[in-house]
Design a protein around this motif. Structure first.
Motif, PDB file in Angstrom:
ATOM      1  N   THR A 195      95.309  16.939   5.821  1.00  0.00           N
ATOM      2  CA  THR A 195      94.528  17.697   4.829  1.00  0.00           C
ATOM      3  C   THR A 195      93.137  17.098   4.628  1.00  0.00           C
ATOM      4  O   THR A 195      92.492  17.362   3.614  1.00  0.00           O
ATOM      5  N   GLU A 212      91.521  22.165   6.192  1.00  0.00           N
ATOM      6  CA  GLU A 212      90.849  22.085   4.899  1.00  0.00           C
ATOM      7  C   GLU A 212      89.363  22.423   5.028  1.00  0.00           C
ATOM      8  O   GLU A 212      88.808  23.151   4.210  1.00  0.00           O
ATOM      9  N   THR A 232      95.424  28.822   3.924  1.00  0.00           N
ATOM     10  CA  THR A 232      96.002  28.134   2.763  1.00  0.00           C
ATOM     11  C   THR A 232      97.526  28.175   2.810  1.00  0.00           C
ATOM     12  O   THR A 232      98.197  27.168   2.531  1.00  0.00           O
ATOM     13  N   GLN A 235      98.768  25.739   5.492  1.00  0.00           N
ATOM     14  CA  GLN A 235      98.700  24.359   5.023  1.00  0.00           C
ATOM     15  C   GLN A 235      99.755  24.088   3.957  1.00  0.00           C
ATOM     16  O   GLN A 235     100.370  23.014   3.936  1.00  0.00           O
ATOM     17  N   SER A 392      95.310  22.505  -0.500  1.00  0.00           N
ATOM     18  CA  SER A 392      93.858  22.579  -0.378  1.00  0.00           C
ATOM     19  C   SER A 392      93.174  22.487  -1.733  1.00  0.00           C
ATOM     20  O   SER A 392      93.313  23.377  -2.575  1.00  0.00           O
TER      21      SER A 392
END
Length: 549
Positions: A195, A212, A232, A235, A392
């Protein structure tokens, strides 16, 4: 548990869900086909591949360099050990923009390596990998070294008495005991590098982009919310899987082991091999940790007319930065301290209540039908508290802007917006610091106080608080340090007339000119000194060596 759940629901889940829904919803209908479109894009696949392989490479390199350090800090006793332990932790709480600035001063254009040998590593993957090792070295040293220091060395010695070689005894006795801690440290390093934002943005240039960074570019520069929403979600799923695996490794680490007082296992190095190992670890710390920070300080004094305070004096004037700020950059110091103090207060309250909830005996967390659910509820709640570390921050910051904009929560123009975002990052550190201490409190003490007529509040004040007071102070210190350096969300919500130190550094680095660069170095040095002072104080009062970071 109600207050932490409400806090995370309102200031974490709601903003993130709002960003995702705006990106995937069109005309009141969900467009899940956008997920396939984004994930099928070769550019997205390249970002996913780079994000994954650089995280794997960063994790492997960090383990290779930090595991010898973990052994040295666990088993050797030498002058300055406590100070050095605090020094290697400083990079972990530094803002990523400061880490980027330090490595720019070392390996960038006009940096130390460029001046001495004409070597430049900025805009290369090597600069990113080295910065990640610099940033995460302490994670391995503290997580693995904390447990290693408490393993009884007599177990390995007994294996050698029975005929095992030194390596065989270590492989069959020590390594299985350390494996969960090594796995937990590796997962945390992978999470932080997977990240990564500020380091990649500053050192990687336009050539390299992690998830990110790509979310930030799609959100802030291209205004492509559908792509940002899909990235998003990707992640978020990856982080959730990592946290589940991390939780299992932590539970394995907490399983029954024969642990002893760490003070009994450390001794002065003996023999040429041990002194060589200590010297090599000190050399790695000097080159990897001290050199970048030293070059950062040096560059902050290297003005156009020689060494002096020219860049520090320029911070006091808004007119000396080419219109980068509407206020003097020096005001960012006061802004950051004020925001961080407020964020610390919020994080301590929310994190303290969350840690207390996690210590409730499982027998009190049963379903109405009598089926035990305490373990699952506790693990789920614990994982929820860790999610902000991997989700994020860019999405959270932008989500604040589009969700907290209507009464009764119209906070877009309120100063409290920044501390709320910073507190999301501080709460996990408060929980991780407080939880082992609260679990160690004998519940019979509380029960005895209740039998004597004490209310729950008085029992907590008279029993728990004296026992956990020092841990509470350490938790507050960590929350303050990480809040001071939060960048990903703050870059969206900090007002132009109230920038924080990390935001000010990023703005100065993003503008050309020697004066802007020098002021960025000066502000980075100030922020580094504040974080270092906080860590030194924490290390002085810290007594727990159980391996919790």
């Amino acid at each position: 548990m109600a207050v932490p759940l409400a806090f995370f629901g309102l200031f974490f889940a709601y903003p993130v869900a709002a960003i995702v829904s705006r990106g995937l919803e069109d005309g009141g209908r969900w467009r899940f086909g956008r997920v396939g479109d984004v994930l099928g894009d070769p550019a997205t696949l390249h970002v996913l591949w780079f994000t994954t392989w650089q995280a794997l490479a960063s994790t492997a390199l960090t383990l290779a360099l930090a595991l010898p350090g973990a052994y040295v800090f666990a088993r050797f006793d030498f002058p300055g050990k406590r100070l050095l332990r605090a020094v290697v932790t400083v990079p972990f709480v530094l803002p990523t923009v400061v880490v980027g600035a330090a490595f720019l001063a070392l390996v960038g254009r006009g940096g130390l390596l460029d001046e001495l040998w004409g070597v430049r590593l900025d805009t290369t993957v090597w600069a990113i990998l080295l910065a990640h090792v610099f940033f995460n070295y302490a994670v391995v040293v503290r997580t693995v070294g904390g447990l290693w220091a408490q393993l009884d060395p007599r177990q390995e010695e007994a294996a050698r008495v029975l005929g095992a070689s030194r390596f065989a005894a270590w492989r069959r006795v020590t390594l299985p005991a350390l494996a969960p801690a090594v796995a937990a440290a590796a997962l945390m390093v992978f999470l932080f590098t997977f990240t990564s934002f500020g380091v990649v943005q500053i050192l990687g240039g336009p050539r390299y982009s992690t998830l990110e960074v790509e979310i930030y570019q799609q959100t802030a520069q291209l205004l492509d919310l559908p792509t940002a929403a899909v990235l998003t979600l990707v992640q978020f799923v990856a982080v959730a899987v990592l946290l589940v695996v991390h939780g299992r490794t932590v539970r394995r680490r907490e399983s029954a082991l024969r642990l002893v007082d760490a003070a009994r296992t450390a001794r002065r190095p003996r023999g040429a091999a041990q002194w060589t190992l200590l010297g090599s670890v000190l050399a790695v710390v000097a080159l990897l940790v001290l050199l970048p920070l030293g070059v950062l300080v040096l560059r902050s004094f290297d003005g156009p007319d020689g060494y002096g305070l020219a860049f520090y004096r320029a911070l006091a004037s808004a007119g000396d930065n080419g219109g980068t700020f509407v206020v003097a950059p020096l005001e960012a110091i006061g802004n950051s301290l004020g925001y961080a103090l407020a964020a610390t207060g919020i994080a301590v309250v929310v994190g303290g209540l969350a840690a207390a909830a996690l210590t409730i005996p499982h027998s009190r967390l049963r379903s109405s039908g009598g089926t035990p659910t305490g373990g699952r509820l506790t693990r789920g709640f614990d994982a929820l508290l860790m999610l902000p570390l991997g989700t994020s921050a860019v999405t959270v910051g932008f989500g604040f802007l589009i969700t907290l904009d209507e009464p009764p929560l119209d906070l877009r123009t309120s100063w409290i917006l920044v501390p709320l975002a910073q507190a999301l990052v501080g709460v996990p550190f408060v929980v991780r610091t407080m939880l082992p201490v609260l679990r160690a409190v004998d519940t019979r003490l509380r029960e005895a106080a209740a039998v004597l007529g004490a209310s729950p509040l008085r029992a907590w004040r008279e029993v728990d608080l004296p026992l956990v007071g020092r841990a509470l102070g350490i938790a507050a210190g960590f929350a303050f340090a990480v809040s001071l350096g939060e960048f990903g969300a703050t870059v969206f919500i900090a007002r132009p007339d109230s920038p924080t130190l990390p935001v000010a550094v990023a703005r100065l680095l993003g503008r050309p000119g020697e004066l802007n660069y020098g002021q960025a170095m000066a502000l980075s040095t100030i922020l580094m000194l504040v974080c270092a002072a906080a860590l030194l104080v924490l290390e002085r009062v810290r007594t727990d060596r159980s391996g919790e970071f």
